[in-house]
Design a protein around this motif. Sequence first.
Motif, PDB file in Angstrom:
ATOM      1  N   MET A   1      -5.008  89.646  16.521  1.00 42.76           N
ATOM      2  CA  MET A   1      -5.048  90.609  17.612  1.00 42.76           C
ATOM      3  C   MET A   1      -5.650  89.983  18.853  1.00 42.76           C
ATOM      4  O   MET A   1      -5.464  90.457  19.941  1.00 42.76           O
ATOM      5  N   THR A   4      -3.489  85.389  22.890  1.00 45.45           N
ATOM      6  CA  THR A   4      -3.452  85.447  24.350  1.00 45.45           C
ATOM      7  C   THR A   4      -2.538  86.572  24.822  1.00 45.45           C
ATOM      8  O   THR A   4      -1.567  86.896  24.185  1.00 45.45           O
ATOM      9  N   ASP A   6       0.200  88.043  27.263  1.00 46.69           N
ATOM     10  CA  ASP A   6       1.230  87.500  28.149  1.00 46.69           C
ATOM     11  C   ASP A   6       0.988  88.033  29.544  1.00 46.69           C
ATOM     12  O   ASP A   6       0.883  89.235  29.747  1.00 46.69           O
ATOM     13  N   ARG A  29       0.305  98.148  41.382  1.00 47.42           N
ATOM     14  CA  ARG A  29       0.795  98.664  40.108  1.00 47.42           C
ATOM     15  C   ARG A  29       0.620  97.619  39.000  1.00 47.42           C
ATOM     16  O   ARG A  29       0.223  97.919  37.891  1.00 47.42           O
ATOM     17  N   LEU A  33      -1.701  97.980  35.696  1.00 52.51           N
ATOM     18  CA  LEU A  33      -1.102  97.801  34.384  1.00 52.51           C
ATOM     19  C   LEU A  33      -1.884  96.767  33.587  1.00 52.51           C
ATOM     20  O   LEU A  33      -2.169  96.957  32.407  1.00 52.51           O
ATOM     21  N   LEU A  36      -5.093  98.260  32.350  1.00 53.72           N
ATOM     22  CA  LEU A  36      -4.817  99.159  31.233  1.00 53.72           C
ATOM     23  C   LEU A  36      -4.552  98.354  29.960  1.00 53.72           C
ATOM     24  O   LEU A  36      -5.091  98.658  28.898  1.00 53.72           O
ATOM     25  N   ARG A  37      -3.739  97.298  30.089  1.00 51.95           N
ATOM     26  CA  ARG A  37      -3.373  96.516  28.906  1.00 51.95           C
ATOM     27  C   ARG A  37      -4.609  95.905  28.270  1.00 51.95           C
ATOM     28  O   ARG A  37      -4.790  95.970  27.057  1.00 51.95           O
ATOM     29  N   VAL A  40      -6.828  98.609  26.576  1.00 54.95           N
ATOM     30  CA  VAL A  40      -6.244  99.094  25.324  1.00 54.95           C
ATOM     31  C   VAL A  40      -6.379  98.040  24.242  1.00 54.95           C
ATOM     32  O   VAL A  40      -6.794  98.322  23.111  1.00 54.95           O
ATOM     33  N   LEU A  41      -6.072  96.788  24.586  1.00 52.46           N
ATOM     34  CA  LEU A  41      -6.082  95.738  23.573  1.00 52.46           C
ATOM     35  C   LEU A  41      -7.480  95.469  23.049  1.00 52.46           C
ATOM     36  O   LEU A  41      -7.669  95.307  21.837  1.00 52.46           O
ATOM     37  N   LEU A  44      -8.608  98.686  20.857  1.00 47.00           N
ATOM     38  CA  LEU A  44      -7.915  98.796  19.577  1.00 47.00           C
ATOM     39  C   LEU A  44      -8.160  97.559  18.717  1.00 47.00           C
ATOM     40  O   LEU A  44      -8.297  97.654  17.503  1.00 47.00           O
TER      41      LEU A  44
END
Lengths: 287, 267
Positions: A1, A4, A6, A29, A33, A36-37, A40-41, A44
């Motif tokens: 998890m 790296t 992208d 934008r 994004l 956010l990525r 989240v990563l 989680l």
Amino acid sequence: MSATIDTPGPALTAAGASLPSRPGLRARRRRNLQILRITVLVLLGAFFLVPLLSTFEFSIRGIGDAPRTFEAWGRIPSDATLRSAIIDSLLLAVLTSVVALALMVPTMIWVRLRLQSISRVVEFLCLLPLTIPAIVLVVGLVPVYAWVHYLAGTDSILTLFLAYVVLVLPYVYRALDTGLSAIDVRTLSEAARSLGASWFDVMVKVVVPNMASAVLNAALLCVAIVMGEFTIASLYNYVNLQVAIQQLGLSDASLSMAASLSALLFAFVLLLLLSFVGRRRDRRGKA
Amino acid sequence: MLYVGIFLIIPTLVVVVAAFLDGANRPTLANVRELGESYIAKTFWNSFWVSALSAVIGAVFGALLAYVLATGNPHGTFRQAVTSACGVLAQFGGVTLAFAFIATVGPAGLITTWLIANAGVDPFGSSLFELRGLILVYSYFEIPLMVLVFLPALDGIRPQWREATESLGGTTWDYWRSVAVPILTPPFLGALLLLFANAFSAYATAAALITQGAPIAPLQIRTAFTSEVLLGRENIGKALAFGMILVVAVVMILNSLLQKRSSRWLR
């Protein structure tokens, strides 16, 4: 998890730059994004990794204030209950995959060649076990197993494979279905038939070698599922691998943690193998 | 075919028929009426909200993770790694999962002991072994399942739709409100139902965590199945199993209706 992340490739940047009217919007934008990525990563990733790391930490914990030790891992093969449970589960896995494949490979080839009309029914039946909870099967199988034990004259743990074949059916069906869709079964079998092959030869020597990776896929899935099965075995009072691990949890926490983590690693390696098999097939498909 | 008949259809029929039989094989409605008894209705209600909450949590976080994957490089190693990991974790349940959480937030878990040593508080107590704990533990396999189920729907969203919105003067908000959300709603609800059914039928994880008592329906079946048979109540377990089949069947029918609707835009 923690692999790296992208970053948006140069293609995206170029597309953004080619719209000079709203460069600020695009950049903002993209930055939002990206935030956010990463959030989240990270969140989680922690949620999924921490319990696994804790299991590992627990398995090497010394008793009381004793220093950390891998002693519990060393005891996995020497514990008698665990060893016999591992052997039983492996035997069940082999039996289940052999029977499930022997049952499904001819059926599915036959349906594809001759009985297209009932293919929806077969699909429905094969995917049905996904929706019927295992605990319900346990209740319903009691009279069936009474007959099985009576007819077989034994109530060995190995009779469990009869129920396991049903559990793995959906997965075997999907794996074989993908394999069969990738080859032209009709042309292959007609060619073989016109060269004088029997139906048996068509299946064993022509069709199956052409979908070898799908068959392997199905077999690996069977092994992974059977090694992880708990519900049916525990309610029928059989000690398979998972039941043994659970019982150990009451008496020897470190050993049970080590065993449960190694069972998981085993499944992980199997499914990793599986994804390699899949990737090789992809490459061949593209070439 | 015959095999499936013996080991799948017969058990189901046994459950359905025996749910309406009493100890001496006379037809009766007593077993099914028993489902309305307060203690059984309570377990079904518990099962319902544990499954519903873990499905919602799984669906929201799973959809977020799927969105992260869908906006990244579709052939990158990162996406490959995460989807394979999700494949493993979605199947990951039962004893191993229960133990992993006991080792983390159980009474002697890593995080619990760390918090007690460093902050002097024990925020978890025995909550892991209650229904709240089940929701947390179930999320562990619901989130990856959501990723697997929902990612194809997100991949079906064409970038052209967004470009079309923009060339018509729409903002990001307009795009989400009038294009993406309406298209994604049916597959999202379908996935939610699937997650619900998955949590509802889960047994092994709960059985390994909760060894005493039976707060949810699958565990109530365990009690009925393993306890001494009381006269006239032999088929309660089957009635419970029948109740579970009913719930799962309703969920699956709804799911297939939704699937028909979502196939209008997404293939």
